[in-house]
Design an enzyme around this catalytic site. Sequence first.
Site, PDB file in Angstrom:
ATOM      1  N   HIS A   1      -4.283  10.947   5.362  1.00 37.78           N
ATOM      2  CA  HIS A   1      -3.100  10.285   5.941  1.00 37.78           C
ATOM      3  C   HIS A   1      -2.450  11.054   7.093  1.00 37.78           C
ATOM      4  O   HIS A   1      -1.740  10.464   7.907  1.00 37.78           O
ATOM      5  CB  HIS A   1      -2.062   9.980   4.860  1.00 37.78           C
ATOM      6  CG  HIS A   1      -1.635  11.164   4.034  1.00 37.78           C
ATOM      7  ND1 HIS A   1      -0.953  12.247   4.553  1.00 37.78           N
ATOM      8  CD2 HIS A   1      -1.772  11.420   2.706  1.00 37.78           C
ATOM      9  CE1 HIS A   1      -0.685  13.109   3.583  1.00 37.78           C
ATOM     10  NE2 HIS A   1      -1.184  12.642   2.459  1.00 37.78           N
TER      11      HIS A   1
ATOM     12  N   ASP B   1       0.855  -1.189   0.000  1.00 38.52           N
ATOM     13  CA  ASP B   1       0.000   0.000   0.000  1.00 38.52           C
ATOM     14  C   ASP B   1       0.889   1.236   0.000  1.00 38.52           C
ATOM     15  O   ASP B   1       2.026   1.205   0.484  1.00 38.52           O
ATOM     16  CB  ASP B   1      -0.919   0.023   1.221  1.00 38.52           C
ATOM     17  CG  ASP B   1      -1.910   1.181   1.161  1.00 38.52           C
ATOM     18  OD1 ASP B   1      -2.665   1.259   0.172  1.00 38.52           O
ATOM     19  OD2 ASP B   1      -1.928   2.010   2.086  1.00 38.52           O
TER      20      ASP B   1
ATOM     21  N   GLU C   1       0.811   5.753   0.411  1.00 45.45           N
ATOM     22  CA  GLU C   1       0.113   7.017   0.659  1.00 45.45           C
ATOM     23  C   GLU C   1       0.756   8.056  -0.246  1.00 45.45           C
ATOM     24  O   GLU C   1       1.965   7.984  -0.529  1.00 45.45           O
ATOM     25  CB  GLU C   1       0.204   7.428   2.125  1.00 45.45           C
ATOM     26  CG  GLU C   1      -0.441   6.461   3.094  1.00 45.45           C
ATOM     27  CD  GLU C   1      -1.936   6.286   2.903  1.00 45.45           C
ATOM     28  OE1 GLU C   1      -2.572   7.213   2.350  1.00 45.45           O
ATOM     29  OE2 GLU C   1      -2.470   5.236   3.276  1.00 45.45           O
TER      30      GLU C   1
ATOM     31  N   HIS D   1      -5.336   6.782   7.551  1.00 43.58           N
ATOM     32  CA  HIS D   1      -4.725   5.802   6.656  1.00 43.58           C
ATOM     33  C   HIS D   1      -3.223   5.804   6.878  1.00 43.58           C
ATOM     34  O   HIS D   1      -2.596   6.846   6.989  1.00 43.58           O
ATOM     35  CB  HIS D   1      -5.021   6.149   5.191  1.00 43.58           C
ATOM     36  CG  HIS D   1      -6.427   5.870   4.786  1.00 43.58           C
ATOM     37  ND1 HIS D   1      -6.742   5.057   3.718  1.00 43.58           N
ATOM     38  CD2 HIS D   1      -7.598   6.275   5.305  1.00 43.58           C
ATOM     39  CE1 HIS D   1      -8.068   4.991   3.598  1.00 43.58           C
ATOM     40  NE2 HIS D   1      -8.594   5.738   4.551  1.00 43.58           N
TER      41      HIS D   1
ATOM     42  N   ASP E   1      -2.409  -0.373   6.711  1.00 46.72           N
ATOM     43  CA  ASP E   1      -3.371  -0.807   5.692  1.00 46.72           C
ATOM     44  C   ASP E   1      -2.911  -2.102   5.019  1.00 46.72           C
ATOM     45  O   ASP E   1      -3.734  -2.947   4.666  1.00 46.72           O
ATOM     46  CB  ASP E   1      -3.568   0.283   4.640  1.00 46.72           C
ATOM     47  CG  ASP E   1      -4.420   1.435   5.166  1.00 46.72           C
ATOM     48  OD1 ASP E   1      -4.832   1.376   6.346  1.00 46.72           O
ATOM     49  OD2 ASP E   1      -4.666   2.399   4.410  1.00 46.72           O
TER      50      ASP E   1
END
Length: 248
Positions: free
Chosen positions: A64, A14, A16, A159, A164
């Site tokens: 985030h 994942d 960001e 997040h 995640d």
Amino acid sequence: MGLQKIGSRLVVLDTETTGLNPRTGDRIIEIGCVEMIDRRLTGNNYHQYINPERDSEEGALAVHGLTTEFLSDKPKFRQIAAEFKEYISGAELIIHNAPFDMGFLDAEFKRLDMAVLSGEIDGVIDTLVQAKEMYPGKRNSLDALCDRYGISNAHRTLHGALLDSELLAEVYLAMTRGQNSFSIDFGDDRNDTGENGARLPLAPLEEIFVRLASVEEILLHEDVLVSLNKEVRGLCVWHKLPAEVAQE
């Protein structure tokens, strides 16, 4: 959903980002990866904050929470590109909404005149595509899937790429648990999975009670086979097989 090869290495990934579109200059600010081998978490994870050399858009920052000040002393992507590529080399990636993350990663490597990821990895599994096939018309965000599979995400207020990825690893194991075993799911509440969601070993055969058919049940079954054989004019495979085996 294909079966994984024995010894296969999966990396749940994942990212960001500063915004939604790498083509307009948005950059990656965090990468989180969780490694699984033979569907077991190994603990060999990868996590890195990255200085994007620009501010995050207001909407992305609200998601985030990684401020420009926090990221200012973190390494730039060019400083971590080689080690990251080495980490994921040869792995099959598991990503939720893969085009988004892959688009950003490819854009970062292109900025450095490095080859994109497709030639370095063993393919990509998009869990969002899988979820839409399994649950058409339902919400299939990571949070929705956590709720559906009873995976606690109470600690997820913002997040984060590594968090995640850890949640997505649990979701993926839950979504594909049927690949682990040919055993029958009796639908009860028995806890037959380990901490990482993998199926526990089945009981030894000598501990399993086997109920044999009675003479009456065998005769009834034979009547059914005789009836089927008549309907197909003596071509019933199930009825012919015992005789052929006996002759051998």
